[in-house]
Write an enzyme that holds these catalytic residues in place. Structure first.
Site, PDB file in Angstrom:
ATOM      1  N   CYS A  98       0.875  -1.174   0.000  1.00  0.00           N
ATOM      2  CA  CYS A  98       0.000   0.000   0.000  1.00  0.00           C
ATOM      3  C   CYS A  98       0.915   1.227   0.000  1.00  0.00           C
ATOM      4  O   CYS A  98       1.951   1.227   0.662  1.00  0.00           O
ATOM      5  CB  CYS A  98      -0.866   0.000   1.254  1.00  0.00           C
ATOM      6  SG  CYS A  98      -2.002   1.392   1.332  1.00  0.00           S
ATOM      7  N   HIS A 204      -8.444   4.533   0.940  1.00  0.00           N
ATOM      8  CA  HIS A 204      -7.849   4.746  -0.382  1.00  0.00           C
ATOM      9  C   HIS A 204      -8.595   5.840  -1.146  1.00  0.00           C
ATOM     10  O   HIS A 204      -9.806   5.987  -1.015  1.00  0.00           O
ATOM     11  CB  HIS A 204      -7.856   3.440  -1.178  1.00  0.00           C
ATOM     12  CG  HIS A 204      -6.896   2.438  -0.606  1.00  0.00           C
ATOM     13  ND1 HIS A 204      -6.896   1.119  -0.954  1.00  0.00           N
ATOM     14  CD2 HIS A 204      -5.910   2.587   0.306  1.00  0.00           C
ATOM     15  CE1 HIS A 204      -5.935   0.481  -0.297  1.00  0.00           C
ATOM     16  NE2 HIS A 204      -5.326   1.347   0.480  1.00  0.00           N
ATOM     17  N   LEU A 206      -8.198   8.989  -4.677  1.00  0.00           N
ATOM     18  CA  LEU A 206      -7.454   9.790  -5.653  1.00  0.00           C
ATOM     19  C   LEU A 206      -7.886  11.226  -5.402  1.00  0.00           C
ATOM     20  O   LEU A 206      -9.081  11.521  -5.442  1.00  0.00           O
ATOM     21  CB  LEU A 206      -7.779   9.349  -7.082  1.00  0.00           C
ATOM     22  CG  LEU A 206      -7.040  10.094  -8.211  1.00  0.00           C
ATOM     23  CD1 LEU A 206      -6.884   9.193  -9.438  1.00  0.00           C
ATOM     24  CD2 LEU A 206      -7.740  11.388  -8.615  1.00  0.00           C
ATOM     25  N   ASN A 325       3.833  -0.071   3.264  1.00  0.00           N
ATOM     26  CA  ASN A 325       3.632  -1.400   3.879  1.00  0.00           C
ATOM     27  C   ASN A 325       4.578  -2.403   3.216  1.00  0.00           C
ATOM     28  O   ASN A 325       4.226  -3.007   2.199  1.00  0.00           O
ATOM     29  CB  ASN A 325       2.188  -1.888   3.665  1.00  0.00           C
ATOM     30  CG  ASN A 325       1.176  -1.230   4.582  1.00  0.00           C
ATOM     31  OD1 ASN A 325       1.508  -0.357   5.367  1.00  0.00           O
ATOM     32  ND2 ASN A 325      -0.058  -1.664   4.491  1.00  0.00           N
ATOM     33  N   PRO A 373      -0.234  11.339   3.011  1.00  0.00           N
ATOM     34  CA  PRO A 373      -1.614  11.740   2.777  1.00  0.00           C
ATOM     35  C   PRO A 373      -2.317  12.046   4.097  1.00  0.00           C
ATOM     36  O   PRO A 373      -2.126  11.336   5.084  1.00  0.00           O
ATOM     37  CB  PRO A 373      -2.226  10.495   2.121  1.00  0.00           C
ATOM     38  CG  PRO A 373      -1.415   9.353   2.635  1.00  0.00           C
ATOM     39  CD  PRO A 373      -0.025   9.891   2.853  1.00  0.00           C
ATOM     40  N   SER A 375      -6.122  12.845   6.163  1.00  0.00           N
ATOM     41  CA  SER A 375      -7.448  12.255   6.077  1.00  0.00           C
ATOM     42  C   SER A 375      -8.272  13.086   5.100  1.00  0.00           C
ATOM     43  O   SER A 375      -7.858  14.171   4.673  1.00  0.00           O
ATOM     44  CB  SER A 375      -8.097  12.224   7.454  1.00  0.00           C
ATOM     45  OG  SER A 375      -8.124  13.520   8.010  1.00  0.00           O
ATOM     46  N   SER A 380      -2.399  17.316   2.967  1.00  0.00           N
ATOM     47  CA  SER A 380      -1.398  16.260   2.828  1.00  0.00           C
ATOM     48  C   SER A 380      -0.042  16.950   2.782  1.00  0.00           C
ATOM     49  O   SER A 380       0.037  18.171   2.612  1.00  0.00           O
ATOM     50  CB  SER A 380      -1.628  15.456   1.548  1.00  0.00           C
ATOM     51  OG  SER A 380      -2.846  14.738   1.620  1.00  0.00           O
ATOM     52  N   HIS A 397       3.303   7.955   7.725  1.00  0.00           N
ATOM     53  CA  HIS A 397       2.649   7.623   6.449  1.00  0.00           C
ATOM     54  C   HIS A 397       1.294   8.280   6.289  1.00  0.00           C
ATOM     55  O   HIS A 397       0.653   8.121   5.245  1.00  0.00           O
ATOM     56  CB  HIS A 397       2.514   6.113   6.314  1.00  0.00           C
ATOM     57  CG  HIS A 397       1.258   5.541   6.906  1.00  0.00           C
ATOM     58  ND1 HIS A 397       0.917   5.727   8.232  1.00  0.00           N
ATOM     59  CD2 HIS A 397       0.259   4.802   6.358  1.00  0.00           C
ATOM     60  CE1 HIS A 397      -0.238   5.111   8.465  1.00  0.00           C
ATOM     61  NE2 HIS A 397      -0.654   4.554   7.357  1.00  0.00           N
ATOM     62  N   ALA A 399      -2.227  10.440   8.657  1.00  0.00           N
ATOM     63  CA  ALA A 399      -2.712  11.077   9.879  1.00  0.00           C
ATOM     64  C   ALA A 399      -2.793  10.079  11.034  1.00  0.00           C
ATOM     65  O   ALA A 399      -2.452  10.390  12.173  1.00  0.00           O
ATOM     66  CB  ALA A 399      -4.073  11.714   9.627  1.00  0.00           C
TER      67      ALA A 399
END
EC number: 6.5.1.-
Length: 474
Positions: A98, A204, A206, A325, A373, A375, A380, A397, A399
């Site tokens: 991930c 996840h 975009l 990950n 990134p 939330s 970000s 990685h 929040a």
DNA sequence: ATGTCC
């Protein structure tokens, strides 16, 4: 175990080593960011990880640490391969490789504004997402899958999904070495055939973003970033294939514990020596799943390029693609000597400092971009790796969750949340109301505080802050 | 995270 934290600095806390820990725990955080949610067992998990055979230096936790399967999310631990050190699937997580991909547009926010709605509609219609469901690239069968698992983003680019320059800006050049496609079971292959180029669900996304603030002009320029610029951030992983690989190998390792006489405080830490048949089998399958994740993000980056070309007439350059990950075989100096290690980063981003030989030429002087990134609806960050990071060159990685999904569903309605975000000028293209509610910003730590603590702890330096303009939600 | 249970 008595989990007393000792403050070593405003940004660094120590969990004293005590039986059966082999090393201390180190938590990078401020007092405010330390895990305090009811039922969060992540500090206990930091201590549990410190009991693993072959673990060296410390069991580390990043400022976004929270409870996970076996290892905490935001956990980093390295084991000495030549001293019987183990690899644990729980130290990588179910979503193998991930990670995050950031692309920068040749476009500023002012020129995007009149086309924003069209861009979001195009992205909303063309980016596959949600649990199950299909992807952008349907593989023909197990033969083609084996090639993708061996080649990752390199294979995707070779088949026309991107340009060679993209690979220079991917961790490991887009392909994690050591992949063994034969270690990926038939069920995992079946699940993965139709999901290449899909976001998935959960956290996840975009996102269309704008460079909101620049902390370091020179490094930002080296990354191809400037104030007011439009960017695309993609956060996804290896979908059902990675999940199945983790499931299959956790089971195998649970059975291997007796063979190697490993006793653990938590069965979810199931592991085997790196240098053993089950250890090698997991690492080969994990690398294959990682390559699936990298190809997945490559395909989604291409979908973003097509949407920008058709809706705005703009190009996207890849800034960087990095996983959070992984378990990687790396050599680090431990007690003054180079040691071959298996470095587990679970919800933790590799952060190479300037001058590292693994960096592409055009990033050598700057260092590695660290993509963080936030939330949904929050900022970000892009940070950069620094010299002197003793967490095996790792940083945060994201929040970090503070509410469980269940808890978030009790507090938040998805429809209402979308209204709040749209009122703040953030376009939302959801996949499900439930999924949206589970990802409410209130369910997460403050990413600004996490980024500041990461810098304060000396793990990485701030380069730019990105604010969200529109989110296509998994 | 995840065909949110084989």
């Amino acid at each position: 175990m008595d989990l007393t934290l000792v403050a070593e600095s405003p940004y660094r806390f120590r969990l004293e080593q005590q039986d059966p820990m082999r090393v201390p725990g180190v938590v990078f955080a401020t007092r405010e960011l330390l895990p305090q949610a009811a039922g969060d067992k992540s500090l206990e998990q930091v201590a549990n990880v410190a009991t693993l055979p072959g673990v060296v230096r410390a069991s580390f936790a990043m400022p976004d640490v929270h409870w996970g399967y076996g290892f905490p999310i935001g956990g980093v631990a390295a084991t000495d391969i030549d001293a019987g050190g183990v690899v644990s699937p729980g130290g990588v997580g179910f979503d193998i490789s991930c990670g995050v991909r950031l692309l920068a547009a040749d476009l500023d926010t002012g020129r995007l504004a009149p086309r924003m709605r069209q861009l979001m509609d195009t992205l909303g219609h063309t980016v596959p997402r949600g649990t199950g469901r299909g992807g952008l690239w349907h593989l023909t069968g197990p033969g083609q899958m084996a090639e993708l698992l061996a080649g990752g983003a390199v294979y995707a680019v070779g088949r026309g999904h991107g340009v060679p320059r993209d690979l220079d800006r991917c961790e490991d050049g887009g392909r994690l070495p050591g992949a063994d496609p034969s270690g990926v079971g038939p069920r995992a292959v079946e699940r993965g055939l139709g999901q290449v180029g899909s976001l998935g669900a959960g956290n996840h996304f975009l996102e269309v973003q704008a460079v909101d603030r620049v902390y370091d002009e020179e490094t930002a320029a080296a990354f191809g970033l400037r104030a007011g610029q439009v960017c695309v951030m993609i956060h996804t992983g290896s979908r059902g294939l990675g999940h199945q690989v983790c499931t299959d190998h956790v089971r195998a390792m649970d059975q291997a514990l007796r063979t190697y006489r490993i006793s653990l405080p938590d069965r979810q830490l199931a592991c085997a020596p790196v240098d053993s048949p089950p250890g090698r089998a997991y690492l080969g399958a994990m690398a294959a799943a990682a390559n699936y994740g990298r190809a997945n993000r490559q395909l989604l980056g291409q979908a973003a390029r097509r949407a920008f070309a058709s809706a705005v007439g703009a190009d996207l350059e890849l800034v960087y693609d990095v996983s959070h990950n992984t378990a990687k075989l790396e050599t680090h100096e431990v007690d003054g000597a180079p040691v071959r290690l298996c470095v587990h980063r679970k919800g933790a981003t590799r952060a190479l400092p300037p001058g590292d030989p693994e960096l592409p030429e055009d990033l050598a002087a700057a260092g590695q971009p660290v993509l963080v990134p936030g939330s949904m609806g929050t900022a970000s960050y892009v940070l950069v790796g620094t010299v002197g990071n003793d967490a095996f060159r790792s940083a945060c990685h994201g929040a970090g969750r503070v509410w469980s999904r269940h808890q978030a569903l009790r507090q938040v309605r998805g429809e209402e949340l979308r209204g709040e975000l749209e009122a703040r000028g953030i376009a939302v293209r959801p996949s499900s109301w439930r999924g949206l509610a589970e990802e409410a910003p209130r369910a997460y730590k403050d990413v600004d505080a996490v980024a500041a603590a990461t810098e304060g702890a000396g793990l990485a330096r701030l380069v730019v802050r990105l604010r969200p303009l529109g989110v296509v939600k998994g």
